[in-house]
Structure formats: structure tokens, C-alpha cells
Scaffold this motif. Structure first.
Motif, PDB file in Angstrom:
ATOM      1  N   SER A  54       0.591  -1.248   0.059  1.00 26.09           N
ATOM      2  CA  SER A  54       0.019  -0.059   0.190  1.00 26.09           C
ATOM      3  C   SER A  54       0.626   1.342  -0.046  1.00 26.09           C
ATOM      4  O   SER A  54       0.695   1.998  -0.856  1.00 26.09           O
ATOM      5  N   LYS A  55       1.558   1.296   0.397  1.00 23.21           N
ATOM      6  CA  LYS A  55       2.779   2.193   0.829  1.00 23.21           C
ATOM      7  C   LYS A  55       3.228   2.627  -0.963  1.00 23.21           C
ATOM      8  O   LYS A  55       3.523   3.789  -1.080  1.00 23.21           O
ATOM      9  N   GLY A  56       4.277   1.598  -1.317  1.00 23.99           N
ATOM     10  CA  GLY A  56       4.201   1.708  -2.740  1.00 23.99           C
ATOM     11  C   GLY A  56       3.145   1.718  -3.287  1.00 23.99           C
ATOM     12  O   GLY A  56       4.372   3.197  -4.207  1.00 23.99           O
ATOM     13  N   ALA A  57       2.313   1.151  -3.344  1.00 25.51           N
ATOM     14  CA  ALA A  57       0.624   2.482  -4.240  1.00 25.51           C
ATOM     15  C   ALA A  57       0.943   3.693  -4.471  1.00 25.51           C
ATOM     16  O   ALA A  57       0.902   4.762  -5.203  1.00 25.51           O
ATOM     17  N   MET A  58       1.258   4.415  -2.574  1.00 26.77           N
ATOM     18  CA  MET A  58       0.904   5.334  -2.333  1.00 26.77           C
ATOM     19  C   MET A  58       1.750   6.207  -3.065  1.00 26.77           C
ATOM     20  O   MET A  58       1.636   7.531  -3.511  1.00 26.77           O
ATOM     21  N   ASN A  59       3.101   5.887  -2.881  1.00 20.06           N
ATOM     22  CA  ASN A  59       3.993   6.477  -3.252  1.00 20.06           C
ATOM     23  C   ASN A  59       4.585   6.956  -4.785  1.00 20.06           C
ATOM     24  O   ASN A  59       4.171   8.313  -5.273  1.00 20.06           O
ATOM     25  N   GLU A  60       3.855   6.147  -5.787  1.00 22.20           N
ATOM     26  CA  GLU A  60       4.316   5.626  -7.036  1.00 22.20           C
ATOM     27  C   GLU A  60       2.630   6.466  -7.270  1.00 22.20           C
ATOM     28  O   GLU A  60       3.218   7.248  -8.363  1.00 22.20           O
ATOM     29  N   THR A  61       1.612   7.208  -7.155  1.00 25.01           N
ATOM     30  CA  THR A  61       0.606   8.387  -6.980  1.00 25.01           C
ATOM     31  C   THR A  61       0.953   8.847  -6.610  1.00 25.01           C
ATOM     32  O   THR A  61       0.433  10.103  -7.726  1.00 25.01           O
ATOM     33  N   TRP A  62       2.104   9.144  -5.806  1.00 23.58           N
ATOM     34  CA  TRP A  62       2.256  10.787  -5.304  1.00 23.58           C
ATOM     35  C   TRP A  62       3.179  11.550  -6.492  1.00 23.58           C
ATOM     36  O   TRP A  62       3.227  12.487  -6.051  1.00 23.58           O
ATOM     37  N   LYS A  63       3.949  10.425  -7.237  1.00 26.38           N
ATOM     38  CA  LYS A  63       4.933  11.033  -7.690  1.00 26.38           C
ATOM     39  C   LYS A  63       3.773  11.915  -9.533  1.00 26.38           C
ATOM     40  O   LYS A  63       4.888  13.021  -9.365  1.00 26.38           O
ATOM     41  N   ALA A  64       3.195  11.134  -9.660  1.00 32.34           N
ATOM     42  CA  ALA A  64       2.023  11.610 -10.263  1.00 32.34           C
ATOM     43  C   ALA A  64       1.530  13.272  -9.717  1.00 32.34           C
ATOM     44  O   ALA A  64       1.028  13.604 -10.205  1.00 32.34           O
ATOM     45  N   PHE A  65       1.095  13.039  -8.915  1.00 37.78           N
ATOM     46  CA  PHE A  65       0.554  14.080  -8.247  1.00 37.78           C
ATOM     47  C   PHE A  65       1.233  15.911  -7.815  1.00 37.78           C
ATOM     48  O   PHE A  65       0.509  16.360  -8.458  1.00 37.78           O
ATOM     49  N   ARG A  66       2.524  15.131  -7.494  1.00 36.11           N
ATOM     50  CA  ARG A  66       3.759  15.845  -7.502  1.00 36.11           C
ATOM     51  C   ARG A  66       3.594  16.517  -9.039  1.00 36.11           C
ATOM     52  O   ARG A  66       3.446  18.162  -8.589  1.00 36.11           O
ATOM     53  N   MET A  67       3.613  16.102  -9.678  1.00 35.42           N
ATOM     54  CA  MET A  67       4.512  16.488 -10.634  1.00 35.42           C
ATOM     55  C   MET A  67       2.983  17.548 -11.556  1.00 35.42           C
ATOM     56  O   MET A  67       3.696  18.855 -12.112  1.00 35.42           O
ATOM     57  N   ARG A  68       2.133  16.927 -11.686  1.00 33.49           N
ATOM     58  CA  ARG A  68       0.262  17.850 -12.422  1.00 33.49           C
ATOM     59  C   ARG A  68       0.866  19.477 -10.850  1.00 33.49           C
ATOM     60  O   ARG A  68      -0.498  19.953 -11.423  1.00 33.49           O
TER      61      ARG A  68
END
Length: 545
Positions: free
Chosen positions: A418-432
Motif C-alpha cells: 500500500s505504501k508503494g502504491a501511494m508513493n507511485e501515485t504521489w509522483k504523478a500528483f506532485r508532477m501535476r
């Protein structure tokens, strides 16, 4: 004969005619070559390509002979052909899914909430070393800047419509950017008032209204309009001979909405001639070179989400029908027996046809003589529905860079996964978030700062004379929603270790863990500790007495 006479009478005109004929002949040769190529390819495909040797990608992705490729007809042209000519229907379908498809709504809501949330707040970080001032002086200036910005940003008067404050406008602009692929922001100025000393106002404009003058429904027909000054208008965006955007054309009405008022277009120059400040902002993320309009966030998954929505609705309807309890009574006369309790409860006054049979919650139907009812065994609700829907959500999430756990708000895996999924998703969130800050927040902040300095509300020596000094004063970070913690205990310990090892700072960890401001936390803790110390002192004195 005519050409010979033309050569004698008008040699220049004859030369142009000869040149034109040469170009026509050259064009015809190219057309014949393309036709011949397609004929050869068709012959190869129909023959199975027995006498052809594949090379490179023609073994796989570029194959024309394999069974999967024979009906795979695709053409990709310029951004204008691939994007502009399809943008209107993409935008309409994207908005429809955002309003009516739960998965699409979840994707947009999750992205908006995590990227912008309640609003991105600026934290001034003046480059005091370059400006030659002390750190304490810089902190005092930064606190003053925050207070001044709050006067403007926290008031609805910063909005041209006087409806939303700056942080609420961020949410609307970001939401429109996701749904429509872009958002436009008009920069306006109004008279200062006692409650609003600043003149700067913001007017949000939906993408539909930016279109080529004369377009009735906003549809782009592929034909660009030439202006008197030699510029070209592509779907409402005016560019010069070098491809530079110089202006935007905005319709007075929403295209496709017809009323008695005639639509008029306003040409808004992108930047002012004297100051160079923007008159209009265009929030979008380009995917290709020479792309002038944006693509909706949901564009890659429109087809998948629509099909999944239809399947979901079919499953729900089947389950509803399967849950209905209806009985059928057959009498010797074929007439209704009457007298059933509750019969009038569901009577809506509508007449029922003699041959009409209704299914419903506890409905009773009477069959005519000779009629009988046969039931079909139902397999609904489908036991595999959840598995299939989750698999499709995973595909959609992968295309949108949102992990299925975040998209479905369903964290059923272990902590590490779950932490890995959150981290990967947040890369995209930070980019946007960074894209949005660059296109919108920073531009507005600079315009506000310009006015604050010019009116004397903020003292910034050398601000207008030196670009480096201006940049030093404008430097700030934009803080928004934090990623959140799946296991707060573990993550706080990890944050403390990063600070101890010099890999991070207190300020960065405050932002990452809960989005708070370290300096504000220190001031609050100082006040709380003083209060606790006073309380403990008073308690000790009471005990002694």
C-alpha cells in the motif's frame, strides 16, 4: 501555341505557368507513387506475404500481414489533425463521464483533492543573501508578505465575479483543467475599495468559449483563419508566422447555446506591450510539439470507462429485476379475482393494457386462460463482477497514474504494498501540482506582488529595476495537501531519522507529513510550552501552600 504567344507577350507570366505545370506534374507523380505503394501492400497482404522478408519492427508492431494487424488501420498526423479536430467530442465525453460515471468521477476527484485540496498556499522564501539583508529582516518581510497576500487571496473580491476566493478559484480551475484538458484565466483590474486595496481580479473562462470567430458550435473544421496582419487563428488561438501565440479569441456566449443575443468575439492579446505582463493565462499540459490546445485528463480511458459503466448498469439492473417478488395467478375464467390488500398502494392512476404483465415489488399478475409462466434461472448478481471491475479499474488507474488502492479508496494489501502504491501515485500528483503552480499560481502571485510593490504596500528596493532582485523577492514554495500516513507511528520515526541524518529538514517533513508550516508550529509550541510552564508553576505553589 498559347504558351508560345504568352512567352512573347508576357515572359514573366509564361514562366509562372511553366512553374505551375511542373509543380502539378510533380504532385501527380507523388500521388501515383503512393497509390502504387498501397497497391503493392494490398497484394502482399492478400498473398500472405510469402515472398516478403520482414525487417526490424515489421516482425511485430509494424507488421501488416499478421492476423491481428490486418484490421488494425491507424493513421497519426499532426497535433492539429490528431488533437484539434477531435478535441470538442473528447471534451464533451470527458465531462459526461465525470458527471455520470463513478470511476471517472473518482479519478478526477482523487487527483484534484491530492494535488490542490483546499488550495495551494504560498510560503515566501526570500533570497536574503543575494539581497544583502539579514535572515531576521527576511523573516519579518516574509511575514508581512503573507499578511498582505491574505488580504487579497482570502477575499472573494479577488474574483471578477465576487463569488470565490483565490483558493476556491484554484479548485475550479484545476477541476476544469482535468475535465476539459485546459482552462483560461483573464487578468482584469478594478477600482480599489476600503475592503480591497488591490485592483487585481481573476476571471475564469471555460475552454469551450475560446474558439475561432464565426464558429457557431465551437467545432473545429480543420480550416484555419488568416487575419489581416498575416497571423493564423487555430481553434481560437492566434499565432504569428513563427508559431508564437500572440492572442486568444473568446466568444461572448457558450458555443451551441442559442438565444436572442448575437455572439461576439473578443481578441485578448497574450501579453501587454508595455509591461510584458500576461493579459490571459492558458493552463494546460502539452503532449506534443506545436500543440496549442489541451487534451482532457480522461481521454486515454474514455472508451474503457464507458464500457465498464454500461456493464455495471446492466449488472445493477439485472440484480434489481432478480430481487423482485412477483406472483402469477391463473384462473379458470381468466378474469381478475380482485380484493387483494395493498392493490391500490402502488396505483399511480395509469391505465394498464390487457396484455401487459408487470414485474415489481410484490406485484400480482392474472393470466388469461391458456397462459402460463416459464422462469429462466438467473446468474445475477455475477460472482465475478467485483474481480472484473477491479481489474478494469487497475487498467484505468495505470493509464492515469493512479494506483487502484487510491482510485478505489480500498487499502486491503499489506503496509509495504500500500505504501508503494501511494508513493507511485504521489509522483504523478506532485508532477501535476507543479504544472498547475507554474501555469497559474506563480503567474497570479507575481502579478499581485507587482501591484503590492508599485502601490507601496510592500517595500522591495530594486524590484522593478533588476530582474534578479525581483526573482529573489518572488521566491516561494506552494504548500498543499500532504500524502498522508498509512502507519503514522512508523512514518514519524522515519521522518525523525531523516532529519537526524541530515537527509531532510524539519520544514520539509512538516509539509510531507501533514502539510503544516514549521515556523508556525514552533511559534504555537512556544506559546503552549509557556502556558504549560505557568500552569505547572501555579500548581506547585498551590501544593506548597
Amino acid at each position: 501555341m498559347f504558351d508560345k504567344m504568352m512567352a512573347i507577350v508576357n515572359p514573366g507570366g509564361a514562366a509562372k505557368r511553366a512553374e505551375a505545370r511542373l509543380k502539378i506534374a510533380e504532385t501527380n507523380m507523388k500521388i501515383d507513387a503512393v497509390k502504387m505503394k498501397h497497391t503493392m501492400l494490398n497484394d502482399i497482404i492478400s498473398d500472405g506475404g510469402k515472398d516478403v522478408t520482414n525487417s526490424g519492427y515489421s516482425h511485430g508492431a509494424a507488421s501488416r500481414r499478421r492476423s491481428w494487424a490486418k484490421k488494425y488501420h491507424s493513421t497519426s498526423l499532426s497535433p492539429k489533425s490528431d488533437i484539434e479536430e477531435n478535441r470538442k467530442i473528447l471534451r464533451e465525453r470527458s465531462r459526461d463521464l465525470a458527471m455520470n460515471a463513478p470511476l471517472a468521477s473518482a479519478a478526477i476527484a482523487s487527483t484534484r483533492t491530492n494535488c490542490v485540496g483546499a488550495g495551494l498556499v504560498p510560503k515566501p522564501k526570500i533570497d536574503y543573501e543575494f539581497l544583502g539583508i539579514s535572515e531576521d529582516e527576511a523573516k519579518e518581510i516574509q511575514r508581512h508578505i503573507k499578511k498582505e497576500f491574505a488580504i487579497w487571496a482570502e477575499s472573494t473580491m479577488c474574483d471578477n465575479n465576487d463569488q470565490n476566493n483565490f483558493y476556491e478559484l484554484q479548485q475550479i480551475a484545476f477541476n476544469d483543467w482535468l475535465r476539459n484538458g485546459e482552462e483560461f484565466v483573464l487578468i482584469k483590474y478594478d477600482k480599489p475599495t476600503a475592503n480591497m486595496p488591490y485592483r487585481l481580479r481573476i476571471k475564469l473562462v471555460e475552454a469551450d468559449r475560446v474558439c475561432t470567430p464565426g464558429s457557431i458550435d465551437g467545432e473545429y473544421d480543420g480550416f484555419d483563419k488568416k487575419t489581416a496582419n498575416g497571423n493564423t487563428i487555430i481553434n481560437g488561438v492566434e499565432i504569428d508566422a513563427n508559431g508564437k501565440v500572440v492572442a486568444y479569441h473568446i466568444s461572448s456566449q457558450f458555443p451551441g447555446e442559442y438565444n436572442s443575443v448575437e455572439s461576439k468575439w473578443t481578441r485578448v492579446v497574450k501579453r501587454g506591450d508595455k509591461t510584458g505582463n500576461p493579459n490571459i493565462l492558458h493552463i494546460f499540459n502539452g503532449e506534443r510539439a506545436d500543440q496549442y490546445r489541451g487534451v482532457p485528463f480522461l481521454a486515454p480511458v474514455v472508451s474503457t470507462i464507458k464500457q465498464l459503466t454500461r456493464y455495471t448498469e446492466a449488472e445493477i439492473m439485472a440484480a434489481v429485476i432478480n430481487s423482485m417478488f412477483t406472483i402469477f395467478i391463473q384462473t379458470e375464467s381468466g378474469e381478475d379475482m380482485g380484493g387483494f390488500a395493498g392493490e391500490d398502494e402502488y396505483d399511480d392512476g395509469a391505465e394498464t393494457e390487457d396484455d401487459e404483465v408487470e414485474l415489481g415489488y410484490g406485484n400480482v399478475n392474472f393470466l388469461k386462460t391458456g397462459e402460463s409462466v416459464k422462469t429462466v434461472e438467473s446468474s445475477h448478481p455475477n460472482a465475478n463482477f467485483d474481480t472484473f471491475a477491479t481489474a478494469m479499474a487497475t487498467h484505468v488507474g495505470a493509464a492515469l497514474e493512479i494506483a487502484p488502492e487510491v482510485l478505489l479508496k480500498k487499502f486491503s494489501n499489506n503496509f509495504s504494498a500500500s505504501k508503494g502504491a501511494m508513493n507511485e501515485t504521489w509522483k504523478a500528483f506532485r508532477m501535476r501540482r507543479t504544472w498547475f503552480v507554474n501555469d497559474f499560481c506563480k503567474e497570479i502571485y507575481e502579478l499581485w506582488f507587482n501591484e503590492a510593490v508599485s502601490t507601496g504596500r510592500i517595500n522591495a528596493p530594486g524590484y522593478f529595476e533588476n530582474l534578479l532582485v525581483r526573482k529573489a523577492y518572488l521566491n516561494c514554495t506552494w504548500n498543499g495537501p500532504a500524502q498522508g500516513q498509512l502507519d503514522p507511528g512508523k512514518e514519524v520515526v522515519a521522518a525523525a531519522k531523516r532529519i537526524e541524518a541530515g537527509l531532510s529538514t524539519h520544514e520539509d517533513e512538516c509539509i510531507a507529513l501533514n502539510g503544516s508550516d514549521f515556523e508556525d508550529n514552533v511559534r504555537a509550541l512556544k506559546s503552549e510550552n509557556e502556558m504549560l510552564a505557568d500552569a505547572n508553576k501555579n500548581e506547585s505553589e498551590d501544593v506548597k501552600e
